[in-house]
Design an enzyme around this catalytic site. Structure first.
Site: not given
Lengths: 137, 475
Positions: A56, A93
């Site tokens: 990700s 993230k």
């Protein structure tokens, strides 16, 4: 087991060289060798390592099995890569902010959605990612 | 007046586990001792269920199932690393530090009068929480005994908000407070002495504080006199700042399964001697005597009990593993009796002397001493590089069926590359449901009962750096 005799032979007779002649001109310029720990870590007591799984954060240069350096002493700022806990799970993230001022977590891979932190979401920043490293062999 | 602070991590082992496993937050969690024997750390939720410190696991296993208590084996590598971080952070707050235990440290903050000490202590708490994730409480008093007591108040009384400074309180207020604290909470009194004191009418700390120290010395001991003087603000026990070299080194463990034969026992004793010897060399000491003991389980009523130990003086003190093992095994042979189910063995090295200025005995060969020193140095450095136990004496054995039982140990998150926290790649698009909510895998240890599956709430102690809106917090 190693042989005692080999070990004894490996111990030098003198621990330092006797100096004769001119002192080395390099002695005045002695500096310590580059140290990767020093490069990666600012605050050792607040620094932890974690391992990336999945892709990700691929476009930020963080691949599966990369090790990230997490510094908990740093204040998270918008656009920092962070380790967050969402509903009890660790995730990595980029920290962003929605138009309404809510925190959002932005992946670095178009296959993944942006996560908006809702009222009911348990969310906290665990630490700020300050670097990463990986070994090839 | 001195300002002594005692900083102490709340439920230390449990708090360490929670930093790396958020699923444990707000859950009842216990950490069990070696071999998963008894509870050595309890979360507040577990304390509320009435499970006492040191409660044997087999006794509260059922209660644990009922309430979904998560029981973990102790992970000393993790706790030691987290402890080092806390102690190192605290050192920045005062140059005068005594590390008192794995989760407690005294700090002398006498020179910081110009600061508001409560604020200063709050900044310690905030920094340790931010940097390590561990919640701490701070007690401040004019002696170590009072600092300990203040720490107790900081922990137990909510209005103090984690910091209690006796030195900034009015005498009257203090006396009132002391009337509510049982004497068993005073440092050095403990559970054994407390009933004796209570029988004499000392029902609370204030009563003990008012007693005559000289009289109490005659009745009890000089330690009691010191305790009473310290309660009255006279410093009798100084901070021990320098890391003293240990006067004895102990290495012992309970076995995972009972051991009957001599050879298994001798393997374990060899391992313990090897470990103790490494510590001995690390502090540059030689041992002047070695003590070996073995015993069966005191709790097992079916099997006959046997316990024995033997001390052997070492004529030329040494730090050589081979020599120490030879002596230990000789002692073991003397005390070993066949036919018992042994549950624990241990060794203790004592009469330690510094390596420098060693007195060799009349018959010892000093070149031999050099030789063994070099061999031990090589052995230690290989084991440091290649991992514990890479190079060892053959008598240590290879299988170790008696090794410690640790059924539910968490990973060594901070000391082993293989054990790092995994950053789950949660939330690819296909896992998002219609309402935009993410479905996550519960991949972390351990399995929780259905009652525990309810959404975990935030730990009150962990700072919410951003919730709903981004707010900044100071660290």
């Amino acid at each position: 087991m190693m042989n005692e005799r080999t070990i004894r032979r490996a111990i030098p007779l003198f621990s330092s060289k006797a100096s004769a002649g001119f002192p080395s001109p390099a002695d005045d310029h002695l500096e310590s060798r580059l140290d990767v720990t020093e490069y990666l870590i600012d605050q050792a007591d607040a620094t932890f390592f974690a391992m990336v799984t999945g892709d990700s954060m691929r476009d930020a240069g963080l691949l599966e099995n990369d090790i990230v350096v997490v510094d908990r002493s740093k204040k998270p700022v918008i656009s920092n890569i962070i380790i967050a806990i969402i509903d009890g799970e660790f995730t990595i993230k980029s920290l962003g902010q929605s138009k309404s001022g809510r925190p959002i977590l932005i992946p670095a891979n178009p296959d993944y959605p942006i996560i908006e932190i809702k009222d009911e979401t348990d969310f906290q920043v665990w630490g700020v990612v300050t670097g990463s490293f990986r070994r090839f062999r | 007046m001195r300002n002594i602070a005692l900083v102490d991590v709340n439920n230390f082992y449990v708090s360490c586990e929670r930093v790396f496993n958020p699923h444990l937050i707000n859950k009842p969690v216990v950490v069990l001792s070696n071999n998963d024997g008894c509870a050595v750390a309890r979360s507040n939720e577990v304390k509320k269920l009435g499970i006492g410190m040191g409660a044997p696991w087999f006794k509260f296993k059922e209660l644990a199932n009922q309430h979904g208590i998560v029981a973990l084996s102790s992970n000393y590598a993790l706790y030691a690393d987290m402890s080092n971080r806390v102690m190192s952070i605290l050192r920045e707050f005062s140059p005068h530090q005594e590390v008192y235990s794995i989760d407690e440290s005294f700090l002398d903050v006498t020179g910081f009068q110009s600061l508001n000490l409560v604020e200063y202590a709050q900044s310690m708490r905030a920094r340790i929480l931010q940097w390590t994730g561990l919640p701490v409480c701070v007690g401040i008093g004019s002696t170590k005994t009072l600092a300990k007591l203040a720490n107790y108040c900081a922990k137990k009384i909510e209005r103090f908000n984690g910091v209690c400074n006796f030195n900034s309180m009015q005498e009257e207020e203090l006396h009132k407070l002391f009337e509510c604290i049982p004497v068993s909470e005073v440092w050095g009194i403990g559970r054994k002495m407390a009933p004796q004191l209570e029988a004499l009418g000392f029902n609370h700390v204030r009563a003990l504080q008012r007693s005559d120290p000289k009289m109490m010395r005659n009745k009890f001991s000089v330690t009691m006199e010191k305790t009473i003087r310290e309660l009255n603000g006279t410093m009798c026990i100084e901070l021990e700042e320098r890391h003293r070299t240990k006067q004895q080194i102990v290495s012992s463990r309970s076995f995972g399964i009972p051991v009957r034969d001599f050879s298994s026992l001798s393997e374990s004793v060899t391992l313990y001697v090897s470990r103790a010897a490494v510590k001995l060399r690390q502090q540059a000491s030689f041992a002047g005597s070695i003590y070996v003991y073995i015993r069966t389980s005191p709790f097992n009523e079916k099997d006959p009990f046997y316990s024995n130990g033997l001390t052997i003086p070492i004529p030329s003190p040494t730090d050589d593993t081979k020599q120490l093992v030879r002596l230990a095994l000789w002692a073991l042979r003397k005390i070993y009796k066949a036919g018992y189910n042994y549950q624990k063995a241990g060794v203790m090295l004592s009469e330690l002397v510094p390596r420098e200025g060693i007195q060799t005995s009349l018959f010892s060969d000093s070149t031999l001493l050099d030789q063994s020193g070099n061999l031990m140095m090589v052995m230690d450095s290989i084991n440091k590089k290649m991992g514990k136990g890479s190079l060892k004496l053959a008598s240590e054995g290879f299988r170790k069926p008696w090794k410690m039982r640790q059924e539910n140990k968490s990973p060594c998150y901070t000391t082993n590359w293989q054990d790092l926290i995994k950053l789950e790649s949660i939330s690819p698009r296909n896992q998002v449901t219609k309402d935009g909510y993410l479905r996550m895998k519960n991949s972390h240890l351990p399995k929780l009962s259905s009652a525990e599956q309810a959404a975990p709430r935030l730990h009150p102690g962990i700072p919410v750096i951003a919730r709903n809106r981004i707010t900044s917090t100071d660290c």
